[in-house]
Design an enzyme around this catalytic site. Structure first.
Site, short mmCIF file in Angstrom:
data_model
loop_
_atom_site.label_atom_id
_atom_site.label_comp_id
_atom_site.label_asym_id
_atom_site.label_seq_id
_atom_site.Cartn_x
_atom_site.Cartn_y
_atom_site.Cartn_z
N PHE A 1 9.87 10.09 -3.35
CA PHE A 1 9.63 11.47 -2.91
C PHE A 1 10.57 11.86 -1.69
CE2 PHE A 1 7.15 14.41 -0.13
CZ PHE A 1 6.43 15.25 -1.17
N GLU B 1 5.21 9.91 7.92
CA GLU B 1 4.17 10.99 7.38
C GLU B 1 3.66 11.83 8.74
OE1 GLU B 1 1.88 10.54 3.83
OE2 GLU B 1 3.24 9.18 2.98
N ARG C 1 0.75 -1.10 0.08
CA ARG C 1 -0.01 0.06 0.12
C ARG C 1 0.86 1.32 0.05
NH1 ARG C 1 0.03 4.16 2.81
NH2 ARG C 1 0.20 2.89 4.67
N CYS D 1 1.27 17.53 -0.49
CA CYS D 1 1.24 16.37 -0.84
C CYS D 1 1.12 15.38 0.51
CB CYS D 1 2.63 16.12 -1.79
SG CYS D 1 2.98 17.13 -2.99
N ILE E 1 -4.19 -13.05 21.65
CA ILE E 1 -5.25 -14.10 21.37
C ILE E 1 -4.59 -15.42 20.74
CG2 ILE E 1 -7.41 -14.79 20.26
CD1 ILE E 1 -8.52 -12.02 20.72
N LEU E 2 -3.71 -14.95 19.75
CA LEU E 2 -2.93 -16.23 19.13
C LEU E 2 -2.06 -16.88 19.81
CD1 LEU E 2 -2.64 -14.40 15.69
CD2 LEU E 2 -4.33 -15.92 16.39
N PHE F 1 4.93 23.83 18.66
CA PHE F 1 5.95 23.23 17.91
C PHE F 1 7.26 23.88 18.11
CE2 PHE F 1 2.24 21.87 15.24
CZ PHE F 1 2.63 20.54 15.20
#
Length: 391
Positions: A133, A369, A94, A242, A343-344, A389
């Protein structure tokens, strides 16, 4: 009657036929070309990116939400749903689609010249060319205002010097969109991989996103004509826009990883017996499953709302709106992966099941990002009107 996680609230009824078709297409591509081998790619760190890019391009998944130049022009929701299906297979794949379509192609599509668009967009859309990028730097990740990469004029040309790091596709890219500081602000360039002084180095021994290619770009006196500059990009707002575009694919995408973890865990828990009964019949297990399914519904509705808003207003969302989606959905997706692992039991670390791979990948998505902390501050600034910031 047993239902799957995203069927609890009949969420499919909120989607159009075109949106369901985009989802089905991406799911088919994932089932045919990614799922059969992705565990081996992850284990060995050797994904066939170029072959995958051609398959993804053939399906029209690169830049599918952009218009013109033979691109699909689908809705943001349809694009998000496609990303969800791809990330249900693997976050690295993805990420390949997000970087190619929402960062590289979007930058050229929005800020490039007609010549740049005509030359690069069809090749990138088809997967014949792969893009990267270049914004983040070794010393400037969360704070791109401090970037060290410089672009200076030398006659009619530009000369670029700097280093970009943690760049997806860097080792194999045919072209890079590079952001640099110039005398009058931040500018962007379309840099072919063969440019003199432009080199790429692959990062090895990564413990996350191993079904992808990540590395560093070095620009040492790279000389470019002015035609390589993105003429519409005139400030830091260009690369940040972007990132805003790409984060929508993350907001939907990570739900795919979470859903795949929950699907695998439901199947496992139904067949795994302890103390004479399936572990899915125990109250503690059901409480975990219910909480995870609840967060998955909420994340889906948030992603759907943001993407619908993007489609309705016809312009990028405000940064704090995207921060809400990225912060919540990545944070909850990684919590779901970790809870599924409990759980596994011991089988949760095995490659035959996808949960540990998804959890490992989501550790990268959590910080790329925009880290959770950066998105918290973005939201906090909007709520208070104060900038935390800097001092």
């Amino acid at each position: 009657m047993v239902v799957r996680p995203l069927d609890l609230l009949d969420l499919d009824d909120l989607l159009s036929d075109d949106e369901r078709a985009a989802r089905a297409l991406a799911r088919q591509v994932a089932n045919d070309h990614i799922r059969p081998d992705v565990a081996d790619w992850f284990e060995n760190g050797n994904p066939p990116i170029r072959d995958l890019a051609l398959e993804l391009g053939k399906a029209g998944l690169f830049g599918m939400h952009l218009t013109g130049y033979g691109l699909g022009g689908v809705s943001t929701v349809a694009y998000g749903l496609a990303c969800m299906e791809l990330e249900a297979a693997d976050s690295g794949i993805r990420s390949l689609v997000s970087v190619q379509g929402s960062l590289v192609m979007y930058a050229i599509w929005r800020y490039g010249s007609d010549e740049q668009k005509d030359h690069w967009l069809p090749a990138l859309a088809a997967g014949r060319s792969i893009g990267s990028f270049g914004l983040a730097e070794p010393d400037h990740g969360s704070d791109p205002t401090g970037m060290s990469t410089r672009a200076r004029r030398d006659g009619d040309d530009w000369v670029l010097d700097g280093v970009k790091t943690w760049i997806l596709n860097a080792p194999i890219a045919d072209v890079a969109v590079i952001w640099a500081k110039a005398e009058k602000g931040v500018v962007g360039f379309v840099v072919p991989a063969g440019a003199s002084g432009f080199t790429a180095h692959e990062f090895r021994h990564n413990m996350s996103l191993r079904a992808s290619s990540v590395g560093e770009l070095v620009l040492d006196g790279v000389r470019l004509p002015d035609s390589a500059r993105l003429p519409g990009a005139r400030s830091l707002m260009a690369p940040l826009s972007c990132l805003t575009e790409a984060r929508l694919s993350i907001i939907f995408g990570v739900l795919g990883a979470a859903r795949d973890c929950l699907d695998a865990t439901l199947d496992y828990a139904a067949g795994r017996e302890q103390f004479g009964r399936p572990i899915s019949g125990f109250q503690l297990t059901q409480a975990k499953l219910a909480d995870m399914a609840l967060e998955l519904q909420k994340g889906f509705l948030l992603a759907l709302h943001l993407c619908r808003l993007r489609d309705t207003v016809g312009k990028p969302l405000r940064p704090e709106q995207v921060s809400v989606g990225k912060l919540n959905n990545v944070r909850e997706a990684i919590k779901i992966a970790r809870q599924c692992r409990t759980i596994l039991g011991g089988n949760g670390i095995r490659g035959e099941l996808p949960v540990m791979r998804h959890a490992s990948n989501l550790e990268s998505v959590l910080t790329y990002e925009g880290t959770s902390e950066i998105h918290q501050l973005s939201i906090g600034q909007k709520l208070t009107g104060l900038n935390a910031f800097s001092h």
